[in-house]
Design a protein around this motif. Structure first.
Motif, PDB file in Angstrom:
ATOM      1  N   LEU A  51      -1.388  57.885   0.899  1.00 47.60           N
ATOM      2  CA  LEU A  51      -1.731  56.993   0.013  1.00 47.60           C
ATOM      3  C   LEU A  51      -3.483  57.057   0.391  1.00 47.60           C
ATOM      4  CD1 LEU A  51       0.669  53.963  -0.554  1.00 47.60           C
ATOM      5  CD2 LEU A  51       0.023  55.709  -2.472  1.00 47.60           C
ATOM      6  N   ASP A  52      -3.642  56.663   1.715  1.00 47.95           N
ATOM      7  CA  ASP A  52      -5.138  56.733   2.079  1.00 47.95           C
ATOM      8  C   ASP A  52      -5.684  58.090   1.812  1.00 47.95           C
ATOM      9  OD1 ASP A  52      -4.554  54.093   3.117  1.00 47.95           O
ATOM     10  OD2 ASP A  52      -4.350  54.697   5.140  1.00 47.95           O
ATOM     11  N   ASP A  53      -5.100  59.028   2.026  1.00 44.84           N
ATOM     12  CA  ASP A  53      -5.507  60.471   1.796  1.00 44.84           C
ATOM     13  C   ASP A  53      -5.858  60.704   0.370  1.00 44.84           C
ATOM     14  OD1 ASP A  53      -6.041  63.552   2.534  1.00 44.84           O
ATOM     15  OD2 ASP A  53      -3.996  63.397   1.219  1.00 44.84           O
ATOM     16  N   TYR A  54      -4.990  60.095  -0.409  1.00 46.47           N
ATOM     17  CA  TYR A  54      -5.096  60.543  -1.960  1.00 46.47           C
ATOM     18  C   TYR A  54      -6.126  59.321  -2.474  1.00 46.47           C
ATOM     19  CZ  TYR A  54      -3.380  61.792  -6.523  1.00 46.47           C
ATOM     20  OH  TYR A  54      -3.114  62.455  -7.801  1.00 46.47           O
ATOM     21  N   ALA A  55      -6.417  58.239  -1.939  1.00 44.32           N
ATOM     22  CA  ALA A  55      -7.372  57.576  -2.255  1.00 44.32           C
ATOM     23  C   ALA A  55      -8.756  58.150  -1.931  1.00 44.32           C
ATOM     24  CB  ALA A  55      -7.502  56.076  -1.723  1.00 44.32           C
ATOM     25  N   ARG A  56      -8.772  58.698  -0.528  1.00 41.99           N
ATOM     26  CA  ARG A  56     -10.061  59.243  -0.060  1.00 41.99           C
ATOM     27  C   ARG A  56     -10.395  60.530  -1.306  1.00 41.99           C
ATOM     28  NH1 ARG A  56      -7.864  58.238   4.873  1.00 41.99           N
ATOM     29  NH2 ARG A  56      -7.167  60.350   4.819  1.00 41.99           N
ATOM     30  N   ASN A  57      -9.620  61.434  -1.509  1.00 41.24           N
ATOM     31  CA  ASN A  57      -9.469  62.606  -2.387  1.00 41.24           C
ATOM     32  C   ASN A  57      -9.224  62.382  -3.721  1.00 41.24           C
ATOM     33  OD1 ASN A  57     -10.455  64.549  -0.039  1.00 41.24           O
ATOM     34  ND2 ASN A  57      -8.512  63.440   0.934  1.00 41.24           N
ATOM     35  N   PHE A  58      -9.258  61.310  -4.304  1.00 42.51           N
ATOM     36  CA  PHE A  58      -8.856  60.875  -5.720  1.00 42.51           C
ATOM     37  C   PHE A  58      -9.300  61.766  -6.699  1.00 42.51           C
ATOM     38  CE2 PHE A  58      -8.080  58.984  -9.708  1.00 42.51           C
ATOM     39  CZ  PHE A  58      -6.724  58.172  -9.548  1.00 42.51           C
ATOM     40  N   ASP A  59     -10.646  61.852  -6.695  1.00 45.68           N
ATOM     41  CA  ASP A  59     -11.067  62.650  -7.846  1.00 45.68           C
ATOM     42  C   ASP A  59     -10.805  64.152  -7.749  1.00 45.68           C
ATOM     43  OD1 ASP A  59     -12.661  60.390  -8.816  1.00 45.68           O
ATOM     44  OD2 ASP A  59     -14.195  60.957  -7.578  1.00 45.68           O
ATOM     45  N   ASN A  60     -10.673  64.692  -6.588  1.00 47.53           N
ATOM     46  CA  ASN A  60     -10.072  65.943  -6.351  1.00 47.53           C
ATOM     47  C   ASN A  60      -8.839  66.217  -6.696  1.00 47.53           C
ATOM     48  OD1 ASN A  60     -12.549  67.074  -5.247  1.00 47.53           O
ATOM     49  ND2 ASN A  60     -12.255  66.466  -3.208  1.00 47.53           N
ATOM     50  N   TYR A  61      -7.999  65.252  -6.154  1.00 44.77           N
ATOM     51  CA  TYR A  61      -6.518  65.422  -6.697  1.00 44.77           C
ATOM     52  C   TYR A  61      -6.105  65.209  -8.075  1.00 44.77           C
ATOM     53  CZ  TYR A  61      -5.321  65.268  -1.550  1.00 44.77           C
ATOM     54  OH  TYR A  61      -5.485  65.702  -0.210  1.00 44.77           O
ATOM     55  N   ALA A  62      -7.088  64.360  -8.538  1.00 41.08           N
ATOM     56  CA  ALA A  62      -6.819  64.068 -10.206  1.00 41.08           C
ATOM     57  C   ALA A  62      -7.241  65.250 -11.029  1.00 41.08           C
ATOM     58  CB  ALA A  62      -7.437  62.738 -10.544  1.00 41.08           C
ATOM     59  N   LYS A  63      -8.172  65.874 -10.543  1.00 39.40           N
ATOM     60  CA  LYS A  63      -8.474  67.166 -11.275  1.00 39.40           C
ATOM     61  C   LYS A  63      -7.590  68.281 -10.774  1.00 39.40           C
ATOM     62  CE  LYS A  63     -12.398  70.691 -11.574  1.00 39.40           C
ATOM     63  NZ  LYS A  63     -11.749  71.590 -11.971  1.00 39.40           N
TER      64      LYS A  63
END
Length: 119
Positions: free
Chosen positions: A100-112
């Motif tokens: 979850l921390d990783d996803y939050a840090r990379n949210f824009d990249n993962y959402a894209k």
């Protein structure tokens, strides 16, 4: 717990490691394979929550089997049930928190990536 399970607590996430050991590389490759398999199960009849539930169930089922290794009878096995649950719960909680921390840090990249994969 009687059986030995290597704790991966405090292990860095895949994208946080500049050089990944062969052991950790294999760990992440196995995880990625399971994620790919889960993604392949998505369909109009099976949405993400359904696939996630199946994946969690299969993980629990497999973990119960792994936890039983080393016990010679059901009585000894069930005596350690709470320790086994606590061990796996702690591991899952730490892994989920880290991801979850990783996803939050990379949210824009993962959402894209998710948006690109949906096309």
């Amino acid at each position: 717990m009687t059986n030995t399970n290597e704790s991966i607590e405090n292990q860095p996430l895949e994208n946080e490691i500049s050089e990944i050991s062969p052991e950790m590389q294999a760990f992440f490759q196995r995880a990625d394979s399971f994620i790919q398999l889960a993604n392949s199960q998505l369909s109009p009849e099976a949405h993400t929550a359904q696939v996630s539930a199946s994946l969690m169930y299969s993980s629990a089922r497999y973990s119960a089997s792994v936890a039983s290794i080393g016990f010679s009878n059901a009585d000894d096995f069930i005596k350690e049930k709470q320790q086994i649950i606590d061990f796996y719960s702690k591991q899952f909680s730490q892994m989920l928190s880290d991801n979850l921390d990783d996803y939050a840090r990379n949210f824009d990249n993962y959402a894209k990536l998710n948006a690109d994969n949906a096309k």
